[in-house]
Every structure is written in structure tokens, then in C-alpha cells.
Design a protein around this motif. Structure first.
Motif, PDB file in Angstrom:
ATOM      1  N   GLU A   1       0.714   3.931  -3.042  1.00  0.00           N
ATOM      2  CA  GLU A   1       0.620   5.342  -2.696  1.00  0.00           C
ATOM      3  C   GLU A   1       1.912   6.106  -2.977  1.00  0.00           C
ATOM      4  O   GLU A   1       1.886   7.327  -3.076  1.00  0.00           O
ATOM      5  CB  GLU A   1       0.208   5.499  -1.232  1.00  0.00           C
TER       6      GLU A   1
ATOM      7  N   LEU B   1      -5.485  -2.759   3.201  1.00  0.00           N
ATOM      8  CA  LEU B   1      -5.793  -2.427   1.804  1.00  0.00           C
ATOM      9  C   LEU B   1      -7.242  -1.963   1.625  1.00  0.00           C
ATOM     10  O   LEU B   1      -7.976  -2.495   0.796  1.00  0.00           O
ATOM     11  CB  LEU B   1      -5.487  -3.631   0.903  1.00  0.00           C
ATOM     12  N   TYR B   2      -7.652  -0.980   2.399  1.00  0.00           N
ATOM     13  CA  TYR B   2      -8.874  -0.219   2.168  1.00  0.00           C
ATOM     14  C   TYR B   2     -10.188  -0.977   2.342  1.00  0.00           C
ATOM     15  O   TYR B   2     -11.217  -0.497   1.907  1.00  0.00           O
ATOM     16  CB  TYR B   2      -8.857   0.404   0.769  1.00  0.00           C
ATOM     17  N   SER B   3     -10.200  -2.149   2.931  1.00  0.00           N
ATOM     18  CA  SER B   3     -11.445  -2.912   3.112  1.00  0.00           C
ATOM     19  C   SER B   3     -11.662  -3.218   4.587  1.00  0.00           C
ATOM     20  O   SER B   3     -12.027  -4.327   4.961  1.00  0.00           O
ATOM     21  CB  SER B   3     -11.371  -4.225   2.324  1.00  0.00           C
ATOM     22  N   TYR B   4     -11.462  -2.234   5.426  1.00  0.00           N
ATOM     23  CA  TYR B   4     -11.355  -2.492   6.852  1.00  0.00           C
ATOM     24  C   TYR B   4     -12.656  -2.843   7.549  1.00  0.00           C
ATOM     25  O   TYR B   4     -12.633  -3.552   8.539  1.00  0.00           O
ATOM     26  CB  TYR B   4     -10.684  -1.321   7.567  1.00  0.00           C
TER      27      TYR B   4
ATOM     28  N   ARG C   1       0.828  -1.219   0.000  1.00  0.00           N
ATOM     29  CA  ARG C   1       0.000   0.000   0.000  1.00  0.00           C
ATOM     30  C   ARG C   1       0.858   1.262   0.000  1.00  0.00           C
ATOM     31  O   ARG C   1       0.702   2.123  -0.855  1.00  0.00           O
ATOM     32  CB  ARG C   1      -0.919   0.010   1.214  1.00  0.00           C
TER      33      ARG C   1
ATOM     34  N   PHE D   1      -9.414  -4.729  -3.716  1.00  0.00           N
ATOM     35  CA  PHE D   1     -10.088  -3.935  -2.693  1.00  0.00           C
ATOM     36  C   PHE D   1     -11.159  -3.002  -3.243  1.00  0.00           C
ATOM     37  O   PHE D   1     -11.802  -2.293  -2.481  1.00  0.00           O
ATOM     38  CB  PHE D   1      -9.087  -3.149  -1.836  1.00  0.00           C
TER      39      PHE D   1
ATOM     40  N   GLN E   1     -14.631  -3.154  -1.668  1.00  0.00           N
ATOM     41  CA  GLN E   1     -14.274  -3.898  -0.447  1.00  0.00           C
ATOM     42  C   GLN E   1     -14.333  -5.410  -0.645  1.00  0.00           C
ATOM     43  O   GLN E   1     -14.721  -6.162   0.255  1.00  0.00           O
ATOM     44  CB  GLN E   1     -15.148  -3.457   0.721  1.00  0.00           C
TER      45      GLN E   1
END
Length: 126
Positions: A34, A100-103, A29, A62, A65
Motif C-alpha cells: 500500500e 492480507l485481505y482474506s479475513y 501490506r 490473496f 481469498q
């Protein structure tokens, strides 16, 4: 009823693999995605194929999600069936989803899977 021994029941191994996977996911990530090391425009002519394919697969994992929902399904199935293989998959995909943004769904899936993995091996469901 005996207590949980970290070495005997494999909890230390669960935590070690979790830490390794968190480091890998954080590297992907923050180090690749980023930081701009992957190509920005993969539709441009002459874009490198391998880095663009990796970026597409990473982003698709992701998007909406998906990684978190996979973790939630695997963790739920592992909890319902006490399946350790499903629990490993739910735990590791859940940790990846946290980075990775799917928390949101990944957190629940990882915790359900961790409940199965932390259970002593000899304990049967009644």
C-alpha cells in the motif's frame, strides 16, 4: 483434568509466533504494497524482475481469498485429526490472511487451528 499451563503446553510459543507473523504481514501490506514501494506496472519494459515476481506472488496469495481458504482447509483438517503440524500451518496462514485481505475464511481457519494448538498435549480425544 489439569488446566492449561502456558509454558508447558506451548501456548506462549503459539502467541509469540502469531505476533511475529502479524508484524511481518502488516509490514508487507502497509509497508510494501500500500505504500507503493513495489513497482506499479510490472508489464512495462525494463521492470525489475525480482520485485515484480514478489509482488505477483503476494497479490496471487490473496486474490479470490486463496490464503483464507487455505487456512480454513488446514484449520478444519487440524481440528478433525488433532494434527498439530496442520494446526500450525492453519494458524499462521490464518493470521496472514487476516492482514492480507482474506479475513473471512482465514478467521475461521485460524480459530479452528488455535483450538488444536491450545489443547494440552497429553489430552487425548475420547
Amino acid at each position: 483434568m489439569e488446566g492449561n499451563d502456558l509454558q508447558r503446553d506451548g501456548v506462549a510459543r503459539v502467541l509469540l509466533w502469531g505476533a511475529v507473523l502479524l508484524a511481518v504481514a502488516a509490514g508487507m501490506r502497509y509497508g510494501l504494497l500500500e505504500n507503493g514501494l513495489l513497482p506499479r506496472d510490472c508489464l512495462a519494459p525494463g521492470s525489475p524482475v525480482a520485485p515484480c515476481a514478489f509482488k505477483t506472488a503476494l497479490v496471487q496469495s490473496f486474490l479470490h481469498q486463496r490464503l483464507g481458504w487455505v487456512s480454513l482447509v488446514l484449520g478444519g483438517l487440524a481440528f478433525a485429526t488433532a494434527g498439530r503440524r496442520l494446526a500450525w500451518a492453519g494458524w499462521l496462514s490464518g493470521l496472514s490472511g487476516l492482514i492480507l485481505y482474506s479475513y473471512e475464511p482465514a478467521a475461521v481457519g485460524a480459530m479452528l487451528a488455535l483450538l488444536v494448538l491450545a489443547r494440552p498435549r497429553g489430552e487425548q480425544r475420547h
